[in-house]
Design a protein around this motif. Structure first.
Motif, PDB file in Angstrom:
ATOM      1  N   ARG A  20     -30.201  -8.825 -15.212  1.00  0.00           N
ATOM      2  CA  ARG A  20     -30.885  -8.430 -13.973  1.00  0.00           C
ATOM      3  C   ARG A  20     -31.226  -6.943 -13.988  1.00  0.00           C
ATOM      4  N   TYR A  21     -30.297  -6.101 -14.422  1.00  0.00           N
ATOM      5  CA  TYR A  21     -30.540  -4.665 -14.458  1.00  0.00           C
ATOM      6  C   TYR A  21     -31.580  -4.312 -15.531  1.00  0.00           C
ATOM      7  N   LEU A  22     -31.531  -4.979 -16.664  1.00  0.00           N
ATOM      8  CA  LEU A  22     -32.514  -4.715 -17.710  1.00  0.00           C
ATOM      9  C   LEU A  22     -33.918  -5.090 -17.242  1.00  0.00           C
ATOM     10  N   ALA A  23     -34.023  -6.186 -16.479  1.00  0.00           N
ATOM     11  CA  ALA A  23     -35.329  -6.585 -15.946  1.00  0.00           C
ATOM     12  C   ALA A  23     -35.837  -5.567 -14.929  1.00  0.00           C
ATOM     13  N   PHE A  79     -40.995 -15.271   4.785  1.00  0.00           N
ATOM     14  CA  PHE A  79     -41.396 -14.048   4.070  1.00  0.00           C
ATOM     15  C   PHE A  79     -40.837 -14.052   2.654  1.00  0.00           C
ATOM     16  N   PHE A  80     -39.531 -14.309   2.534  1.00  0.00           N
ATOM     17  CA  PHE A  80     -38.915 -14.190   1.209  1.00  0.00           C
ATOM     18  C   PHE A  80     -39.481 -15.225   0.240  1.00  0.00           C
ATOM     19  N   HIS A  94     -42.617 -16.192  -4.498  1.00  0.00           N
ATOM     20  CA  HIS A  94     -43.729 -16.866  -5.172  1.00  0.00           C
ATOM     21  C   HIS A  94     -44.721 -15.853  -5.738  1.00  0.00           C
ATOM     22  N   ALA A  95     -44.884 -14.731  -5.039  1.00  0.00           N
ATOM     23  CA  ALA A  95     -45.812 -13.691  -5.496  1.00  0.00           C
ATOM     24  C   ALA A  95     -45.228 -12.822  -6.614  1.00  0.00           C
ATOM     25  N   GLY A  96     -43.956 -13.041  -6.963  1.00  0.00           N
ATOM     26  CA  GLY A  96     -43.342 -12.288  -8.038  1.00  0.00           C
ATOM     27  C   GLY A  96     -42.743 -10.962  -7.622  1.00  0.00           C
ATOM     28  N   MET A  97     -42.574 -10.751  -6.310  1.00  0.00           N
ATOM     29  CA  MET A  97     -41.971  -9.489  -5.853  1.00  0.00           C
ATOM     30  C   MET A  97     -40.465  -9.491  -6.041  1.00  0.00           C
ATOM     31  N   PHE A  98     -39.826 -10.613  -5.753  1.00  0.00           N
ATOM     32  CA  PHE A  98     -38.375 -10.731  -5.846  1.00  0.00           C
ATOM     33  C   PHE A  98     -38.025 -12.046  -6.520  1.00  0.00           C
ATOM     34  N   GLU A  99     -36.861 -12.066  -7.168  1.00  0.00           N
ATOM     35  CA  GLU A  99     -36.311 -13.322  -7.664  1.00  0.00           C
ATOM     36  C   GLU A  99     -35.192 -13.824  -6.760  1.00  0.00           C
ATOM     37  N   ILE A 100     -34.321 -12.888  -6.338  1.00  0.00           N
ATOM     38  CA  ILE A 100     -33.202 -13.241  -5.470  1.00  0.00           C
ATOM     39  C   ILE A 100     -33.134 -12.232  -4.326  1.00  0.00           C
ATOM     40  N   ILE A 101     -32.349 -12.548  -3.301  1.00  0.00           N
ATOM     41  CA  ILE A 101     -32.233 -11.668  -2.133  1.00  0.00           C
ATOM     42  C   ILE A 101     -31.773 -10.273  -2.544  1.00  0.00           C
ATOM     43  N   ARG A 102     -30.887 -10.192  -3.522  1.00  0.00           N
ATOM     44  CA  ARG A 102     -30.364  -8.885  -3.934  1.00  0.00           C
ATOM     45  C   ARG A 102     -31.418  -7.988  -4.558  1.00  0.00           C
ATOM     46  N   ASP A 103     -32.585  -8.530  -4.881  1.00  0.00           N
ATOM     47  CA  ASP A 103     -33.685  -7.692  -5.368  1.00  0.00           C
ATOM     48  C   ASP A 103     -34.339  -6.905  -4.241  1.00  0.00           C
TER      49      ASP A 103
END
Length: 391
Positions: free
Chosen positions: A117-120, A209-210, A215-224
């Motif tokens: 996750r951090y590397l991404a 919203f989430f 779907h738009a690629g802004m976040f994968e999980i809430i912690r993002d």
């Protein structure tokens, strides 16, 4: 679309996360020590890696009250300090390290912790992630439902500049006095996933919203989502994230008591069981200006209080809030911590203390030494805390 489930937690329970600096005990520079630390005790849940290898996070258990939280945090920090000493490291806490990564002080950027996750995140953010070496205090408050969480999130937004000013502890960056009380918050504003949250009328609105943003690629999980406030549906909490890491446990607990009493005050206010001073939502540009002022001038800032643009000194606003939430604090047993917080309006937050040390010594190493000393003086185990030490 399907909704996101909000798993309620014990109502208005408390939790805390503190990001700490790992230091060479002789030079007081940051040291990339999280991997050997985790290798020594990988199964301890209260010790977690952070984005950079020179940082470590401690997290509390779910606590019923402020006294339990204080005991748990002290025990966890004592445990962490002992483990770090075994590895030839020391620890301190503040929003930034005063002189790393100043030219000549380190010959490379602090590396990212090699977790997928951090590397991404590093790949997505580029150079700005290389120079991101900041440290935060995060407070969790248990919520009975997602609707309550987003309602309180909206009501807390006008108070974010207050929390930033009270917690400001990052005046130095890369060997320079930035002129800011919290340069950490200023720096983080350049990341796209940081900043003040939008307002959501209901939990379903946040969920929609989430899912769309995912779907738009802004976040994968809430912690993002790294907003100053964010709901944590898996934990059943509202997480307050705007605050700089505090040099002492006492200061962290003072802020937790302030946040806890304030949230219950805001929750009860519409029912008429609480009356008194209340900050109102402002247009987004005013909210942004108030946060900038708090980041720049800390407790000496003037807070824009209404939509006509009238301003008052931050310290005056804080005193009005403390008066308003006093009865709630009494109910929670948190009044003594609020008294300490009020006293600090006169004695000075960490950014003021750090500057005083530098003005008297001319040495940023002396500033870090003062931060190490402030924390070390608290970390004395008493029998009361032994029950909270990780097994």
């Amino acid at each position: 679309m399907t909704g996101i489930e909000f798993k309620s937690s014990p109502e208005f329970s408390l939790g805390m996360e503190i990001e700490l600096q790992l230091l060479n005990p002789h030079t007081l520079e940051l040291v990339d020590g999280i991997l050997p630390l985790l290798a020594q005790k990988p199964e301890i849940p209260c010790i977690q890696p952070e984005f950079k290898q020179a940082s470590v996070e401690i997290s509390s258990q779910v606590c019923r009250n402020i006294h339990e939280l204080e005991a748990n945090i002290l025990a966890n920090l004592c445990y962490l300090k002992a483990k770090c000493q075994n590895l030839g490291m020391n620890i301190c806490a503040a929003g930034t390290h005063p002189f790393c990564v100043a030219c000549g002080r380190r010959h490379h950027f602090t590396p990212v912790t090699p977790i997928p996750r951090y590397l991404a995140q590093h790949t997505a953010s580029g150079y700005i992630a290389d120079i991101m070496t900041t440290f935060a205090l995060q407070i969790h408050v248990g919520m009975p439902s997602g609707d309550v969480a987003v309602d309180i999130m909206g009501k807390l937004k006008p108070y974010l500049p207050i929390l930033l000013a009270l917690s400001a502890s990052s005046p130095f960056w890369w060997g320079h006095d930035t002129g800011f009380a919290s340069y950490r918050r200023c720096f983080l504003s350049s990341f796209r996933t940081y900043g003040s949250p939008p307002s959501f009328p209901t939990w379903q609105d946040f969920s929609d919203f989430f899912i769309t943003a995912q779907h738009a690629g802004m976040f994968e999980i809430i912690r993002d989502i790294h907003w100053d406030l964010r709901p944590q549906p898996n934990l059943g909490t509202l997480e307050i994230r705007i605050m700089d890491a505090q040099p002492t446990v006492k200061e962290s607990i003072m802020l937790a008591a302030f946040v806890h009493s304030l949230i219950l005050y805001l929750h009860d206010y519409p029912q008429g069981t609480q009356t008194g001073f209340l900050l109102s939502p402002l247009p987004s540009w005013m909210e942004k200006e108030n946060i900038f002022r708090a980041s720049r001038w800390g407790l000496d800032a003037n807070y824009i209080e209404d939509q006509e643009g009238n301003s008052r000194p931050m310290r005056s606003i804080v005193k009005d809030i403390l008066d308003a939430i006093g009865m709630t604090a009494d109910t929670l047993g948190e009044r003594p911590y609020l008294h300490l917080l009020e006293q600090r309006l006169d004695t000075g937050a960490s950014y003021i203390r750090q500057r005083r040390v530098f003005e008297s010594t001319g040495s940023l190493k002396a500033v870090v030494a003062s931060l190490v000393k402030e924390l070390a003086e608290e970390l004395t185990i008493s029998p009361y805390y032994l029950a909270y030490i990780p097994k």
